[in-house]
Design an enzyme around this catalytic site. Structure first.
Site, short mmCIF file in Angstrom:
data_model
loop_
_atom_site.label_atom_id
_atom_site.label_comp_id
_atom_site.label_asym_id
_atom_site.label_seq_id
_atom_site.Cartn_x
_atom_site.Cartn_y
_atom_site.Cartn_z
N GLU A 186 -3.59 7.64 -3.90
CA GLU A 186 -3.53 6.41 -3.12
C GLU A 186 -3.47 5.21 -4.06
O GLU A 186 -4.35 5.05 -4.91
CB GLU A 186 -4.76 6.30 -2.22
CG GLU A 186 -4.76 5.07 -1.32
CD GLU A 186 -6.00 5.00 -0.45
OE1 GLU A 186 -5.87 4.79 0.76
OE2 GLU A 186 -7.12 5.18 -1.00
N TYR A 217 0.86 -1.19 0.00
CA TYR A 217 0.00 0.00 0.00
C TYR A 217 0.89 1.23 0.00
O TYR A 217 1.87 1.32 0.74
CB TYR A 217 -0.89 0.01 1.25
CG TYR A 217 -1.65 1.31 1.44
CD1 TYR A 217 -2.92 1.46 0.93
CD2 TYR A 217 -1.08 2.38 2.13
CE1 TYR A 217 -3.63 2.65 1.10
CE2 TYR A 217 -1.77 3.57 2.30
CZ TYR A 217 -3.05 3.70 1.78
OH TYR A 217 -3.73 4.88 1.93
#
Length: 439
Positions: free
Chosen positions: A248, A160
């Site tokens: 993101e 991530y």
């Protein structure tokens, strides 16, 4: 899936709060996602998945090779041109849950994998022009007008990574975790030691040592560490280039062939930068948006449709929420959330009334204005103009306080229009609920 959020407040919340970083920023604004949406000065601007991938691709970020098609024949040709071992076909809608959705053509799933280009053409023929229903779409589904034909890549490891604006650091921050492909909130709650962050000096940018340290923390080793660091720097270039408040990537993946690839991205932009990001804002897809919300955004009004029958016409998000609550307290149900904001003009008042009366559910309108920045006389003139020109048929209750209120009350009283005045918010809510009961 890619989202574009509409305002600095909403985008700074970043939707998924990493403990101690994003959650703190969120609390400074408002407590919940719904509340965040309500304080925003603009409707959420939406980008399709392929559009965000194109933005990343243009900034040198590694994404899957892909083409976009509007017809089944175009999809077939795109699949052939890819010359990939395996192909993924994705219906392009903004709602989530595509993979488990159902088309009214009978096809199940808006995401399909195949090794045969001919199958891509067949599947696209059952997607394009048909409605896809998922858990996040209306009951009737959303018509699919575009599909993305992309190279399918295996992922050997998922991480991530995000870059976001954070108030507590007065600028951009990198956030990463070697645990990707899952809800980052869960990772932060269960294993906070696996959340890494790097504060970026916005004047200096991402330094090489920062990018390499983040790549190492994400678990990339050997040549992949440098490759991941390069991707991180390019993502920051994109962040600056498009005036983003958040980029993101989940997952930022590693393939068996030794590639670092951005497989899925969520990008939030600063709506205050619209004047210099015209190309990005021109990509806005309003096809799946509420037409009333889209029209409200054109007039710089904040509108959210609700399921009641008393329209709320208010200035200020806090006052608007209080108005909705007190209507509910007296047994009524708000039909909408409409916030005029501070620098309202007479033509916006007219546009607001036009929006409210366009909703067939509306059986009464409650105007609740506290004039600090707002001049109550402007509101009064806008109200009387709207009532006459739109031939208002539903009861109208008005409560005005603040700047130039006496002049405003004079305008309303001398208008000869059937307007019910209220002394305070409680009185206004009672009268609005009672007006519907009389009808």
């Amino acid at each position: 899936m890619t989202y574009f959020r509409f305002n600095m407040a909403a985008s700074m919340a970043c939707q998924a709060a990493v403990r101690g970083l994003r959650a703190a920023s969120t609390k400074q604004l408002l407590g919940s996602r719904n509340q965040l949406a309500r304080v925003s000065p603009r409707r959420w601007l939406n980008l399709q998945e392929y559009q965000s991938k194109k933005l990343m691709q243009d900034s040198g970020v590694t994404v899957q090779r892909f083409f976009v098609a509007d017809t089944a024949s175009e999809a077939l040709e795109a699949a052939k041109r890819l010359k990939a071992k395996e192909i993924v076909l994705k219906a392009q809608i903004l709602a989530g849950g595509r993979g488990k959705g159902v088309f009214d053509s009978g096809l199940k799933g808006g995401v399909h994998l195949t090794k045969d280009p001919a199958v891509v053409g067949e599947l696209a023929g059952k997607m394009l022009g048909f409605s896809l229903t998922t858990k996040q779409t209306p009951k009737e589904g959303v018509k699919v007008k575009t599909v993305m034909v992309a190279e399918a890549l295996d992922i050997s490891r998922e991480t991530y990574f995000a870059i976001l604006m954070d108030r507590s650091f007065n600028g951009p921050v990198m956030v990463g975790s070697p645990q990707g492909g899952v809800d980052i909130e869960e990772v932060a709650a269960a294993t906070p030691e696996l959340i890494f962050k790097e504060v970026i000096d916005i004047f200096e940018g991402v330094r090489d040592d920062q990018a390499l340290r983040m790549a190492a923390n994400l678990g990339f080793k050997g040549p992949l560490e440098r490759q991941a660091a390069n991707q991180i720097k390019r993502l920051y270039d994109l962040f600056l280039k498009v005036d983003a408040t958040q980029v993101e990537v989940n997952p930022l993946g590693e393939t068996p062939e030794g590639q670092v690839v951005c497989f899925d991205a969520k990008i939030n932009f600063d709506d205050n930068a619209e004047f210099r990001q015209k190309a990005v804002f021109a990509m806005d897809d309003t096809a799946e948006s509420d037409p009333l919300e889209t029209e409200a955004a054109r007039h710089d009004l904040k509108y959210i449709g609700l399921d009641g029958n008393i329209a709320c016409f208010v200035n200020g998000a806090g006052l608007a929420m209080a108005t909705c609550d007190i209507i509910d307290l007296h047994g009524g149900k708000p039909a909408n959330f409409l916030d005029l904001g501070g620098g309202v003009k007479e033509n916006q008042v007219y546009a607001a009334f036009k929006l409210l009366t366009a909703d067939p559910k509306v059986e009464a309108i409650l105007v609740n204005i506290f004039g600090g920045i707002v001049n109550c006389a402007i509101i009064a003139n806008g109200i009387t103009k709207a009532c006459r020109e739109l031939e208002l048929k539903v009861p109208l209750v008005v409560r005005l306080e603040g700047t130039n209120v006496q002049e405003a009350k004079r305008i309303l009283s001398e208008s000869g229009l059937p307007i019910t005045s209220a002394t305070d918010l409680d009185d206004a809510a009672k009268k609005a609920v009672a007006a519907i009961a009389k009808n």
